[in-house]
Design an enzyme around this catalytic site. Sequence first.
Site, short mmCIF file in Angstrom:
data_model
loop_
_atom_site.label_atom_id
_atom_site.label_comp_id
_atom_site.label_asym_id
_atom_site.label_seq_id
_atom_site.Cartn_x
_atom_site.Cartn_y
_atom_site.Cartn_z
N ASP A 183 0.96 -1.05 -0.05
CA ASP A 183 0.03 0.02 0.04
C ASP A 183 0.99 1.35 0.04
O ASP A 183 1.74 1.34 1.11
CB ASP A 183 -0.72 -0.07 1.44
CG ASP A 183 -1.94 0.96 1.21
OD1 ASP A 183 -2.10 1.85 0.32
OD2 ASP A 183 -2.86 1.02 2.12
N HIS A 185 -0.27 4.16 0.04
CA HIS A 185 -1.25 4.86 1.02
C HIS A 185 -1.52 6.28 0.42
O HIS A 185 -1.61 7.36 1.43
CB HIS A 185 -0.58 4.69 2.29
CG HIS A 185 -1.79 4.80 3.23
ND1 HIS A 185 -2.00 5.97 3.94
CD2 HIS A 185 -2.40 3.93 3.99
CE1 HIS A 185 -2.71 5.75 4.92
NE2 HIS A 185 -3.21 4.47 4.99
N GLU A 209 -1.25 -0.58 -4.13
CA GLU A 209 -2.56 0.07 -3.91
C GLU A 209 -2.04 1.62 -3.58
O GLU A 209 -1.10 2.05 -3.09
CB GLU A 209 -2.98 -0.46 -2.29
CG GLU A 209 -4.16 0.07 -2.04
CD GLU A 209 -4.85 -0.46 -0.82
OE1 GLU A 209 -5.51 0.44 0.04
OE2 GLU A 209 -4.55 -1.59 -0.46
N GLU A 235 -10.37 3.18 -1.99
CA GLU A 235 -10.90 3.59 -0.69
C GLU A 235 -11.42 4.72 -0.47
O GLU A 235 -12.30 5.07 0.36
CB GLU A 235 -10.00 3.06 0.24
CG GLU A 235 -8.75 4.01 0.69
CD GLU A 235 -7.68 3.52 1.59
OE1 GLU A 235 -7.75 3.85 2.70
OE2 GLU A 235 -6.87 2.42 1.12
N ASP A 257 -15.23 1.04 -0.34
CA ASP A 257 -15.24 0.96 1.07
C ASP A 257 -16.70 0.89 1.34
O ASP A 257 -17.50 1.98 0.98
CB ASP A 257 -14.59 1.83 1.93
CG ASP A 257 -14.64 1.39 3.27
OD1 ASP A 257 -15.71 1.29 3.82
OD2 ASP A 257 -13.61 1.67 3.96
N HIS A 284 -12.40 -2.23 0.46
CA HIS A 284 -11.53 -1.83 1.74
C HIS A 284 -12.35 -2.06 2.79
O HIS A 284 -13.48 -1.63 3.06
CB HIS A 284 -11.05 -0.30 1.46
CG HIS A 284 -10.38 0.58 2.39
ND1 HIS A 284 -11.16 1.41 3.25
CD2 HIS A 284 -9.22 0.33 2.73
CE1 HIS A 284 -10.13 1.59 4.30
NE2 HIS A 284 -9.07 1.31 3.97
#
Length: 381
Positions: A183, A185, A209, A235, A257, A284
């Site tokens: 990830d 992020h 990700e 997400e 999500d 997510h």
Amino acid sequence: MLISRVETFAVAPRWLFVRIETDAGIVGWGEGSLEGNSDIVRAAIEQFAGYLVGRDPSRIEDHWQVLTKGGFYRGGAVLASAVSGIDQALWDIAGKSLGVPVHRLLGGAVRDRIRAYGWVGGDDPSEVGDHIAAQMAVGLTAVKMNASGKMSRIGSVRELDGVVNRVAAARAVLGPDRDVAVDFHGRFTLANARRVAPLLEEFHPFFLEEPVVPENSHLIGEFARSTTIPVATGERLYNRQDFLPVLQAGIAVAQPDLSHAGGISEVRRIAAMAEVFDVQLAPHCPLGPIALAACLQVGFATPNFLIQEQSIGIHYNTGAEVLDYVVDTEPLKFVEGNFELLTGPGLGITVDEGAVREADRLGNSWRTPVWRHPDGSFAEW
């Protein structure tokens, strides 16, 4: 049957639960958790409750349309999360009223089990091996780790080597038969992400990700074309319109999500749209048991479903844990790294209402950390 009451509960560690009661005595639960913003989403749900009370809970799609489009100013994380929690609870009521799990209402199961993965850190390289070992001990066959902690806009040799070394260490522990997702992020600039991706290819990450922040989704195609590793994002995308450009750009894994992207109703539509682009769904969900159950209900009925994130037993949950809020933990038990088909009515779990009400009395005060670069400027968390 009519909706008689809508309640919200802000609970530890950082979640917001929604309870919708009907005059027939059937209660539905949802999760509108928007980490760090429980109070704001709670206010939005209270406003939506003024519309919902006195109406038929079975008109799920009509309520979704009104709540998402009834205001002149629409969308965004807060309103989408509020609708998500309500939508999950309405599907829970629908399943309970008919005595069937939600996946039956979505067309029936297309699989018998869903593979799960757990999060293992990555900010601190010394923790990665121990966290992976802990996840393997409970039977998981896949993990996800952060590529780095705070990252410079143009990474130094030390920073980029650190990313590679951490992923290499994870691969060494996992071996060739388990998977590690990495990830970014949103902490990386496009230049950083493009530089480090080729260095990771020999370790065969499951996916990379969020290589860029969501507001820079127009750049994700350039990144996807620069690597053979599958690219994942989603997400922080909240509807089909947000997902269409990244699907067209060539991502391999969509990660809506269910507590942010319109609940079960909208994520089902996102999944169907993703299938047109040969993209897999991996929702997510570093959240609570209600969001997890909603994800699983969608997963059991979705052909292009890949894997499910979850945070059962994760080290960063403080004050409460996923299984603390359910009466029976058996439906959320890992079986050889998988969740077995949920068979109970509605979302398939029984929420411990007493525990939820007590947790709400204590509340949660989690806020997103604020990071800064050495020069004092803001850094992505």
